[in-house]
Design a protein around this motif. Structure first.
Motif, PDB file in Angstrom:
ATOM      1  N   ASP A   1       0.989  -1.112   0.160  1.00 15.34           N
ATOM      2  CA  ASP A   1       0.121   0.273   0.450  1.00 15.34           C
ATOM      3  C   ASP A   1       0.824   0.931   0.090  1.00 15.34           C
ATOM      4  N   THR A   2       1.058   2.236  -0.892  1.00 14.98           N
ATOM      5  CA  THR A   2       1.893   3.133  -1.601  1.00 14.98           C
ATOM      6  C   THR A   2       1.472   4.339  -2.114  1.00 14.98           C
ATOM      7  N   PRO A   3       1.806   5.201  -2.442  1.00 15.65           N
ATOM      8  CA  PRO A   3       0.371   6.417  -3.234  1.00 15.65           C
ATOM      9  C   PRO A   3       1.825   6.548  -4.025  1.00 15.65           C
ATOM     10  N   VAL A   4       3.609   6.058  -4.350  1.00 11.32           N
ATOM     11  CA  VAL A   4       4.155   6.574  -5.360  1.00 11.32           C
ATOM     12  C   VAL A   4       4.070   6.116  -6.499  1.00 11.32           C
ATOM     13  N   ALA A   5       2.437   5.660  -7.081  1.00  8.02           N
ATOM     14  CA  ALA A   5       1.629   5.716  -8.713  1.00  8.02           C
ATOM     15  C   ALA A   5       0.878   5.320  -8.180  1.00  8.02           C
ATOM     16  N   ASP A   6       0.355   5.297  -9.868  1.00 11.18           N
ATOM     17  CA  ASP A   6      -1.070   4.910  -9.437  1.00 11.18           C
ATOM     18  C   ASP A   6      -1.461   3.768  -9.457  1.00 11.18           C
ATOM     19  N   HIS A   7      -0.522   2.972  -9.574  1.00 11.02           N
ATOM     20  CA  HIS A   7      -0.575   1.206  -9.302  1.00 11.02           C
ATOM     21  C   HIS A   7      -0.298   0.398  -7.713  1.00 11.02           C
ATOM     22  N   LEU A   8      -0.325   0.307  -7.567  1.00 16.68           N
ATOM     23  CA  LEU A   8       0.191  -0.602  -6.218  1.00 16.68           C
ATOM     24  C   LEU A   8       1.085  -1.637  -6.542  1.00 16.68           C
ATOM     25  N   PRO A   9       2.748  -1.808  -5.982  1.00 14.25           N
ATOM     26  CA  PRO A   9       2.999  -2.511  -5.831  1.00 14.25           C
ATOM     27  C   PRO A   9       2.565  -4.324  -5.758  1.00 14.25           C
ATOM     28  N   ILE A  10       3.168  -5.178  -6.090  1.00  9.59           N
ATOM     29  CA  ILE A  10       2.640  -6.379  -5.378  1.00  9.59           C
ATOM     30  C   ILE A  10       4.229  -7.157  -5.661  1.00  9.59           C
ATOM     31  N   ILE A  11       4.133  -8.571  -4.967  1.00  9.43           N
ATOM     32  CA  ILE A  11       4.924  -9.139  -4.354  1.00  9.43           C
ATOM     33  C   ILE A  11       5.216 -10.211  -4.743  1.00  9.43           C
ATOM     34  N   ALA A  12       5.709 -11.735  -4.563  1.00 11.02           N
ATOM     35  CA  ALA A  12       5.431 -13.113  -4.561  1.00 11.02           C
ATOM     36  C   ALA A  12       6.810 -13.610  -4.306  1.00 11.02           C
ATOM     37  N   ASP A  13       7.066 -14.244  -2.958  1.00  8.15           N
ATOM     38  CA  ASP A  13       7.793 -15.612  -2.570  1.00  8.15           C
ATOM     39  C   ASP A  13       7.676 -16.270  -3.423  1.00  8.15           C
ATOM     40  N   LEU A  14       8.879 -16.746  -4.379  1.00  3.98           N
ATOM     41  CA  LEU A  14       9.148 -18.264  -4.836  1.00  3.98           C
ATOM     42  C   LEU A  14      10.178 -18.717  -4.412  1.00  3.98           C
ATOM     43  N   LEU A  15       9.543 -20.323  -4.346  1.00  6.34           N
ATOM     44  CA  LEU A  15      10.673 -21.033  -4.389  1.00  6.34           C
ATOM     45  C   LEU A  15      11.278 -22.165  -6.057  1.00  6.34           C
ATOM     46  N   ILE A  16      12.016 -21.341  -6.777  1.00  4.38           N
ATOM     47  CA  ILE A  16      12.157 -22.110  -7.896  1.00  4.38           C
ATOM     48  C   ILE A  16      13.244 -23.162  -7.853  1.00  4.38           C
TER      49      ILE A  16
END
Length: 274
Positions: free
Chosen positions: A259-274
Motif C-alpha cells: 500500500d503506497t501512493p508513489v504511483a497510480d498502481h500498487l506494487p505486488i510481491i510474490a515469494d517463490l521457490l524456483i
C-alpha cells in the motif's frame, strides 16, 4: 546496463542427483515514470519502496529513458539500478526522436531490476492490431535471462494494450514467445485485464496466477489508495490488473500487495521457490 550473453546458456538445475532450490522475492510495479498520486515525480520514492520490499527481481512498467522534461530526461532504469545496486535491462516500446540532434532517442517502456546478473535481454515488440484507435501506444515484452548462481531463469515483463483487440493479439504473442523458453519462467506485468476476463482464459491454462492460487483473487492494485483533504481527492483500489505468473516448476509461498501512493498502481510481491 543491459546484460549481454557472454557464453552459450545451457539448462542447469544443480549437480547430478541433487535438486537446487532458490527462494526469490519477485515484484511487479507500474511506476508511472515516478509520478505519485500527489502529482509529484520523485523517483527516489519509487526506489525506497523497492528497497524496503526486499525484492530480488522487479518487473517495472511505464519507465522513461531520456523521454521528456517530466522525468528530467533521465534514464530511469539506470538510475534505479545504481541507487539499488542492481543489474538491469530495458525494453523501449515508444521511441521518439531526440529534442536536439546528437542527444539520445526518447524512449518509454518496460524495465527489469535484478540482484542477480542479467546475462541476456531482448525486447519483443508486439505486432499492432489493424486498428489503433483504442490504444495508439506501442506495446512490448521484455525478455531477460537471469543467472541464479548457475541456474538460469527466464523473466518476462510486459504492459498490455488497453483495447480488447490489442489485448487478444498481445496475449497470443506473449504465449508464443514464452513457450520457447528453456528455463523456469516468471512473467510480470500490467495486463490491463481483470482476473475473470475471458482474454486470460487460455493464458491461465499454461501459467499460474500467483495471487489467484493463494486465494487473493480480489487483491486490488489500481488505483492506488490516496486521500487529499485540501482538494477532496480520495481514491481506493478497485481492480486487479497487475500480475505475477509462474510456470509449473515454481512453488508459490506468499503474495502481498504493498500500500503506497508513489504511483497510480500498487506494487505486488510474490515469494517463490524456483
Amino acid at each position: 546496463m543491459i546484460g549481454h550473453m557472454t557464453q552459450p546458456v545451457t539448462r542447469t538445475f544443480g549437480s547430478a542427483g541433487s535438486t537446487q532450490v532458490r527462494k526469490l522475492r519477485v515484484m511487479s510495479f507500474n511506476i508511472a515514470h515516478g509520478l505519485g498520486m500527489d502529482g509529484k515525480v520523485d523517483l527516489r520514492r519509487t526506489a525506497e519502496v523497492i528497497r524496503n520490499s526486499g525484492a530480488d527481481i522487479i518487473g517495472l512498467q511505464e519507465v522513461d529513458n531520456h523521454f521528456s522534461e517530466r522525468s528530467g530526461f533521465e534514464n530511469q532504469a539506470a538510475v534505479l539500478a545504481k541507487w539499488l545496486e542492481m543489474d538491469y535491462s530495458y525494453g523501449p516500446n515508444l521511441i521518439e526522436p531526440p529534442v536536439q540532434p546528437g542527444q539520445p532517442e526518447r524512449q518509454y517502456g518496460n524495465a527489469l531490476l535484478s540482484r542477480f546478473p542479467v546475462k541476456y535481454s531482448k525486447n519483443h515488440a508486439y505486432t499492432s492490431p489493424s486498428s489503433l484507435i483504442e490504444d495508439p501506444e506501442p506495446r512490448g515484452l521484455l525478455e531477460s535471462i537471469i543467472d541464479l548462481d548457475g541456474t538460469f531463469l527466464s523473466f518476462f515483463n510486459t504492459h498490455l494494450s488497453l483495447g480488447e483487440e490489442g489485448q487478444r493479439e498481445n496475449l497470443k504473442q506473449l504465449l508464443e514467445i514464452t513457450d520457447a523458453s528453456l528455463f523456469p519462467t516468471i512473467i510480470t506485468g500490467d495486463f490491463n485485464l481483470s482476473p475473470e476476463h475471458l482474454q486470460l482464459k487460455d493464458f491461465r491454462k499454461t501459467y499460474t496466477d500467483t495471487f489467484g492460487s493463494m486465494g487473493m483473487g480480489i487483491a486490488y492494485t489500481f488505483p492506488a489508495r490516496y486521500e487529499d483533504a485540501s482538494s477532496a481527492v480520495c481514491t481506493e483500489p478497485a481492480s486487479r490488473i497487475d500480475y505475477i505468473f509462474t510456470d509449473q516448476t515454481t512453488t508459490i509461498e506468499r503474495t502481498e500487495v504493498l500500500d503506497t501512493p508513489v504511483a497510480d498502481h500498487l506494487p505486488i510481491i510474490a515469494d517463490l521457490l524456483i
